[in-house]
Design a protein around this motif. Structure first.
Motif, PDB file in Angstrom:
ATOM      1  N   HIS A   3      26.000  52.313  70.992  1.00 34.90           N
ATOM      2  CA  HIS A   3      25.102  51.297  71.558  1.00 34.90           C
ATOM      3  C   HIS A   3      25.157  51.506  73.065  1.00 34.90           C
ATOM      4  O   HIS A   3      26.236  51.662  73.631  1.00 34.90           O
ATOM      5  CB  HIS A   3      25.605  49.897  71.277  1.00 34.90           C
ATOM      6  CG  HIS A   3      25.532  49.491  69.851  1.00 34.90           C
ATOM      7  ND1 HIS A   3      25.428  48.176  69.497  1.00 34.90           N
ATOM      8  CD2 HIS A   3      25.529  50.189  68.698  1.00 34.90           C
ATOM      9  CE1 HIS A   3      25.376  48.094  68.187  1.00 34.90           C
ATOM     10  NE2 HIS A   3      25.450  49.300  67.686  1.00 34.90           N
ATOM     11  N   GLU A  30      27.710  50.452  75.887  1.00 34.03           N
ATOM     12  CA  GLU A  30      28.046  49.024  75.902  1.00 34.03           C
ATOM     13  C   GLU A  30      29.541  48.814  75.725  1.00 34.03           C
ATOM     14  O   GLU A  30      30.194  49.482  74.922  1.00 34.03           O
ATOM     15  CB  GLU A  30      27.273  48.285  74.820  1.00 34.03           C
ATOM     16  CG  GLU A  30      25.804  48.151  75.159  1.00 34.03           C
ATOM     17  CD  GLU A  30      25.051  47.244  74.201  1.00 34.03           C
ATOM     18  OE1 GLU A  30      25.561  46.899  73.126  1.00 34.03           O
ATOM     19  OE2 GLU A  30      23.917  46.879  74.544  1.00 34.03           O
ATOM     20  N   ARG A  49      18.151  48.118  75.413  1.00 32.69           N
ATOM     21  CA  ARG A  49      19.324  48.457  74.604  1.00 32.69           C
ATOM     22  C   ARG A  49      18.888  49.472  73.558  1.00 32.69           C
ATOM     23  O   ARG A  49      17.864  49.290  72.898  1.00 32.69           O
ATOM     24  CB  ARG A  49      19.888  47.210  73.936  1.00 32.69           C
ATOM     25  CG  ARG A  49      20.446  46.214  74.955  1.00 32.69           C
ATOM     26  CD  ARG A  49      20.921  44.925  74.305  1.00 32.69           C
ATOM     27  NE  ARG A  49      22.051  45.201  73.421  1.00 32.69           N
ATOM     28  CZ  ARG A  49      22.182  44.689  72.199  1.00 32.69           C
ATOM     29  NH1 ARG A  49      21.280  43.876  71.705  1.00 32.69           N
ATOM     30  NH2 ARG A  49      23.234  44.987  71.466  1.00 32.69           N
ATOM     31  N   LEU A  51      20.103  52.888  70.660  1.00 31.19           N
ATOM     32  CA  LEU A  51      21.085  53.567  69.822  1.00 31.19           C
ATOM     33  C   LEU A  51      21.058  55.045  70.180  1.00 31.19           C
ATOM     34  O   LEU A  51      19.985  55.629  70.336  1.00 31.19           O
ATOM     35  CB  LEU A  51      20.740  53.404  68.344  1.00 31.19           C
ATOM     36  CG  LEU A  51      20.794  51.990  67.791  1.00 31.19           C
ATOM     37  CD1 LEU A  51      20.222  51.964  66.376  1.00 31.19           C
ATOM     38  CD2 LEU A  51      22.225  51.486  67.799  1.00 31.19           C
ATOM     39  N   ILE A  77      17.242  48.722  70.160  1.00 32.97           N
ATOM     40  CA  ILE A  77      17.912  47.571  69.554  1.00 32.97           C
ATOM     41  C   ILE A  77      17.093  46.328  69.879  1.00 32.97           C
ATOM     42  O   ILE A  77      16.899  45.992  71.044  1.00 32.97           O
ATOM     43  CB  ILE A  77      19.356  47.426  70.058  1.00 32.97           C
ATOM     44  CG1 ILE A  77      20.166  48.671  69.716  1.00 32.97           C
ATOM     45  CG2 ILE A  77      19.992  46.165  69.492  1.00 32.97           C
ATOM     46  CD1 ILE A  77      21.554  48.703  70.332  1.00 32.97           C
ATOM     47  N   ASP A  79      16.120  42.437  70.204  1.00 33.24           N
ATOM     48  CA  ASP A  79      16.783  41.184  70.540  1.00 33.24           C
ATOM     49  C   ASP A  79      16.596  40.234  69.363  1.00 33.24           C
ATOM     50  O   ASP A  79      15.458  39.924  68.999  1.00 33.24           O
ATOM     51  CB  ASP A  79      16.162  40.595  71.811  1.00 33.24           C
ATOM     52  CG  ASP A  79      16.750  39.272  72.225  1.00 33.24           C
ATOM     53  OD1 ASP A  79      17.734  38.819  71.601  1.00 33.24           O
ATOM     54  OD2 ASP A  79      16.209  38.680  73.170  1.00 33.24           O
TER      55      ASP A  79
END
Length: 84
Positions: A3, A30, A49, A51, A77, A79
């Protein structure tokens, strides 16, 4: 799989032959201070964000001869608050 958050663009006007279309982005993993350069074919933006797939898996995603890529953005990613 990692992440990460996209922290910036990496401008590379000169590239090795055979590199697919896409962009180099700096990402921060992260929960760490670690940063790396990942190849992006999705059009990710700063602050997003994502992957990341790493190693030979990243290069193997491309058809034909694997390009010299060892970190590939494979997804955004969502929210949870904005998911329908």
């Amino acid at each position: 799989m990692l992440h990460a958050v996209v922290t910036g663009n990496v401008w590379a006007t000169k590239r090795v032959e055979g590199l697919p279309h896409g962009a180099f982005l700096e990402v921060q993993i992260e929960g760490t201070d670690s940063r790396l350069i990942a190849f992006d074919v999705l059009g990710s933006g700063v602050g997003e964000r994502v992957l990341i797939a790493t190693g030979s898996v990243a290069a193997a995603w491309f058809p034909g001869k694997p390009p010299p890529i060892d970190a590939l953005i494979i997804g955004a990613i969502d929210d949870p608050a904005s998911a329908g």
